[in-house]
Design a protein around this motif. Structure first.
Motif, PDB file in Angstrom:
ATOM      1  N   ASP A 110       0.851  -1.249   0.068  1.00 19.93           N
ATOM      2  CA  ASP A 110       0.047   0.014   0.095  1.00 19.93           C
ATOM      3  C   ASP A 110       0.849   1.129  -0.151  1.00 19.93           C
ATOM      4  OD1 ASP A 110      -2.514  -1.104  -0.060  1.00 19.93           O
ATOM      5  OD2 ASP A 110      -2.246  -1.705   2.158  1.00 19.93           O
ATOM      6  N   VAL A 111       2.057   1.173  -0.304  1.00 20.30           N
ATOM      7  CA  VAL A 111       2.782   2.412  -0.336  1.00 20.30           C
ATOM      8  C   VAL A 111       2.445   3.221  -1.446  1.00 20.30           C
ATOM      9  CG1 VAL A 111       4.663   1.269  -1.989  1.00 20.30           C
ATOM     10  CG2 VAL A 111       5.374   3.238  -0.328  1.00 20.30           C
ATOM     11  N   ALA A 112       1.920   2.755  -2.618  1.00 15.57           N
ATOM     12  CA  ALA A 112       1.551   3.447  -3.560  1.00 15.57           C
ATOM     13  C   ALA A 112       0.217   4.255  -3.152  1.00 15.57           C
ATOM     14  CB  ALA A 112       1.214   2.773  -4.774  1.00 15.57           C
ATOM     15  N   ASP A 113      -0.688   3.825  -2.497  1.00 12.88           N
ATOM     16  CA  ASP A 113      -1.837   4.391  -1.892  1.00 12.88           C
ATOM     17  C   ASP A 113      -1.356   5.653  -1.023  1.00 12.88           C
ATOM     18  OD1 ASP A 113      -4.787   4.215  -1.468  1.00 12.88           O
ATOM     19  OD2 ASP A 113      -3.970   4.378   0.402  1.00 12.88           O
ATOM     20  N   LEU A 114      -0.382   5.181  -0.119  1.00 11.06           N
ATOM     21  CA  LEU A 114      -0.001   6.436   0.916  1.00 11.06           C
ATOM     22  C   LEU A 114       0.571   7.555   0.120  1.00 11.06           C
ATOM     23  CD1 LEU A 114       0.669   7.474   3.440  1.00 11.06           C
ATOM     24  CD2 LEU A 114       2.794   6.073   3.637  1.00 11.06           C
ATOM     25  N   GLY A 123      -3.315  14.264   4.506  1.00  8.21           N
ATOM     26  CA  GLY A 123      -2.162  13.886   5.548  1.00  8.21           C
ATOM     27  C   GLY A 123      -2.898  12.205   5.758  1.00  8.21           C
ATOM     28  N   ALA A 124      -2.100  11.570   6.791  1.00  9.26           N
ATOM     29  CA  ALA A 124      -2.433  10.251   7.046  1.00  9.26           C
ATOM     30  C   ALA A 124      -1.725  10.107   8.620  1.00  9.26           C
ATOM     31  CB  ALA A 124      -1.463   9.203   6.178  1.00  9.26           C
ATOM     32  N   TYR A 125      -1.990   9.019   9.248  1.00  6.91           N
ATOM     33  CA  TYR A 125      -1.770   8.641  10.525  1.00  6.91           C
ATOM     34  C   TYR A 125      -0.849   7.186  10.415  1.00  6.91           C
ATOM     35  CZ  TYR A 125      -2.347   7.079  15.560  1.00  6.91           C
ATOM     36  OH  TYR A 125      -2.290   6.775  16.628  1.00  6.91           O
ATOM     37  N   ILE A 126       0.430   7.092  10.990  1.00  8.85           N
ATOM     38  CA  ILE A 126       1.327   6.161  10.956  1.00  8.85           C
ATOM     39  C   ILE A 126       1.454   5.524  12.006  1.00  8.85           C
ATOM     40  CG2 ILE A 126       3.563   5.587  10.118  1.00  8.85           C
ATOM     41  CD1 ILE A 126       1.880   6.651   7.648  1.00  8.85           C
ATOM     42  N   LEU A 127       1.232   4.079  12.200  1.00 13.96           N
ATOM     43  CA  LEU A 127       1.483   3.304  13.302  1.00 13.96           C
ATOM     44  C   LEU A 127       2.681   2.704  13.067  1.00 13.96           C
ATOM     45  CD1 LEU A 127      -2.169   3.185  13.089  1.00 13.96           C
ATOM     46  CD2 LEU A 127      -1.583   2.574  15.522  1.00 13.96           C
ATOM     47  N   GLN A 268       0.989  -1.024   5.164  1.00 15.42           N
ATOM     48  CA  GLN A 268      -0.194  -1.698   4.844  1.00 15.42           C
ATOM     49  C   GLN A 268      -1.348  -0.666   5.532  1.00 15.42           C
ATOM     50  OE1 GLN A 268      -0.706  -5.696   6.433  1.00 15.42           O
ATOM     51  NE2 GLN A 268      -2.637  -5.022   7.359  1.00 15.42           N
ATOM     52  N   LYS A 269      -2.214  -0.371   4.646  1.00 16.80           N
ATOM     53  CA  LYS A 269      -3.251   0.267   5.131  1.00 16.80           C
ATOM     54  C   LYS A 269      -4.313  -0.258   5.891  1.00 16.80           C
ATOM     55  CE  LYS A 269      -6.768   3.504   3.319  1.00 16.80           C
ATOM     56  NZ  LYS A 269      -7.267   3.927   1.988  1.00 16.80           N
ATOM     57  N   ALA A 270      -4.694   0.335   7.039  1.00 19.49           N
ATOM     58  CA  ALA A 270      -5.713  -0.411   7.916  1.00 19.49           C
ATOM     59  C   ALA A 270      -6.815  -0.697   7.019  1.00 19.49           C
ATOM     60  CB  ALA A 270      -5.742   0.553   9.146  1.00 19.49           C
ATOM     61  N   GLY A 271      -7.407  -1.977   7.389  1.00 24.99           N
ATOM     62  CA  GLY A 271      -8.508  -2.507   6.592  1.00 24.99           C
ATOM     63  C   GLY A 271      -9.866  -2.094   7.421  1.00 24.99           C
ATOM     64  N   THR A 272      -9.669  -2.032   8.864  1.00 25.68           N
ATOM     65  CA  THR A 272     -10.696  -1.723   9.591  1.00 25.68           C
ATOM     66  C   THR A 272     -11.345  -0.477   9.361  1.00 25.68           C
ATOM     67  OG1 THR A 272      -9.615  -3.014  11.370  1.00 25.68           O
ATOM     68  CG2 THR A 272     -11.064  -1.833  12.273  1.00 25.68           C
ATOM     69  N   SER A 273     -12.509  -0.476   9.524  1.00 26.36           N
ATOM     70  CA  SER A 273     -13.350   0.813   9.163  1.00 26.36           C
ATOM     71  C   SER A 273     -13.275   1.747  10.479  1.00 26.36           C
ATOM     72  CB  SER A 273     -14.728   0.460   8.991  1.00 26.36           C
ATOM     73  OG  SER A 273     -15.496   1.919   8.910  1.00 26.36           O
ATOM     74  N   PHE A 292      -3.223  -4.542  13.192  1.00 26.68           N
ATOM     75  CA  PHE A 292      -1.558  -4.121  13.356  1.00 26.68           C
ATOM     76  C   PHE A 292      -0.797  -5.235  14.023  1.00 26.68           C
ATOM     77  CE2 PHE A 292       1.743  -2.690  16.268  1.00 26.68           C
ATOM     78  CZ  PHE A 292       2.450  -1.995  15.522  1.00 26.68           C
ATOM     79  N   VAL A 293      -1.206  -6.221  15.042  1.00 24.48           N
ATOM     80  CA  VAL A 293      -0.231  -7.185  15.731  1.00 24.48           C
ATOM     81  C   VAL A 293      -0.164  -8.274  14.709  1.00 24.48           C
ATOM     82  CG1 VAL A 293      -0.205  -8.728  17.602  1.00 24.48           C
ATOM     83  CG2 VAL A 293      -0.897  -6.509  18.017  1.00 24.48           C
ATOM     84  N   LYS A 294      -1.161  -8.628  13.810  1.00 22.70           N
ATOM     85  CA  LYS A 294      -0.896  -9.838  12.900  1.00 22.70           C
ATOM     86  C   LYS A 294       0.123  -9.384  11.845  1.00 22.70           C
ATOM     87  CE  LYS A 294      -5.368 -11.956  13.014  1.00 22.70           C
ATOM     88  NZ  LYS A 294      -6.569 -12.224  12.349  1.00 22.70           N
TER      89      LYS A 294
END
Length: 321
Positions: A110-114, A123-127, A268-273, A292-294
């Motif tokens: 998902d780097v292309a999406d970011l 902007g974006a939130y990065i974990l 990886q973009k979070a898939g959780t809504s 995230f943990v997975k």
């Protein structure tokens, strides 16, 4: 010190920045192969003197090998400690301007999406986590090496209270200390600042694999390598408050030891809504944490010696601390 003391309750071991300043000096004058050679002997000394690090490296590796069915695999605690030492050298090298975008190998993820989001001025939130180099993305973005044709503001939420390492980073490169927010000071006003940051096209970066000493009871329980572990509730809650897409980002050295290091960057973009009601939030927050943990778990298995949490990671009972 009680071996069961949680990492967040332990006092900082390094109370002077002289060793780190000496490291900065070495980074400036020596090529990385020589630094790696020098770091080997420093790591060996630390390996011999730090029983606690050896115990928890062994605990982590044995749990990982048990989870993957490799129960007879040899535990190599020194490799993990040496890798950690190299990571510190790499952080100093990065902030000194010696690691560039050309040293990074991006994945087909998902780097292309970011990059598209950032390229559109959003902007974006990065974990992130203490797996691999936690600061490589922040460093590259702060030094305007993202591959995006605009400057990107980076706000890092982290424990900056007494860290001699962070103080020295500021001396190396003033930009490393710009937009740092102490994790212990998060409140309504701070959240508003973070919201303004992502709305103006910036990145907000936070570690999501260590609980906070300020809020020991605000945690979320998720399975990691087959056993439950606790994670910081606030890191995942922010994803629902910032009104921005959330991404999990990890930067790993391609091999445990490399004299001319290259890095694999995973996004990886979070898939959780994240657009949910307050009532739905607790369940979705746990889903986000487990997601995230997975990913972190998957990369631990691929890069087993680049895990830098040297404490009892599966200690879930904080009542005795």
């Amino acid at each position: 010190m009680n071996k069961n003391t949680h990492w967040s309750n332990q006092k900082e071991v390094v109370k002077t920045n002289r060793p780190i300043k000496f490291l900065v000096f070495l980074v400036k004058i020596l090529p990385f192969p020589l630094l790696s050679f020098f770091t080997f002997f420093v790591s060996f000394f630390y390996y011999l003197c730090s029983k606690q690090a050896r115990i928890y490296c062994r605990q982590y590796q044995k749990q990982m090998f048990l989870y993957t069915g490799q129960v007879n695999r040899h535990v190599n605690t020194f490799a993990q400690i040496y890798s950690f030492s190299l990571c510190i050298v790499e952080k100093v090298s990065a902030w000194s301007g010696k690691i560039h975008l050309k040293n990074i190998e991006f994945q087909d993820d998902d780097v292309a999406d970011l990059k598209k989001v950032l390229g559109e001025g959003k902007g974006a939130y990065i974990l992130t986590s203490h797996l691999g180099n936690t600061e490589l993305l922040r460093c590259l973005a702060t030094l305007n090496e993202t591959g995006v044709k605009r400057d990107i503001s980076v706000t890092a939420v982290m424990d900056i209270g007494a860290s001699e390492f962070n103080k020295t980073l500021k001396d190396i490169n003033y930009n490393s200390a710009i937009h740092l927010i102490n994790s212990s000071e998060i409140g309504i006003e701070t959240v508003e600042k973070l919201q303004n940051s992502v709305q103006s096209g910036g990145l907000v970066v936070i570690g999501a694999d260590r609980t906070s000493p300020e809020t020991p009871d605000r945690t979320v329980l998720c399975d990691f390598l087959g056993k439950p572990a606790v994670y910081p509730y606030g890191s995942f809650l922010l994803a629902f408050l910032l009104d921005a897409p959330a991404y999990f980002v990890f930067a790993l050295r391609k091999k445990t030891v490399m004299f001319r290091p290259k890095y694999a960057m995973y996004v990886q973009k979070a898939g959780t809504s994240l657009s949910v009601t307050r009532k739905e939030r607790p369940e979705k927050l746990k889903d986000l944490c487990q997601e995230f943990v997975k990913m972190m778990q998957k990369l631990c298995i691929l890069y087993p010696y680049q895990w830098y949490n040297f404490y009892n990671y599966w200690q879930t009972d904080r009542s005795s601390l």
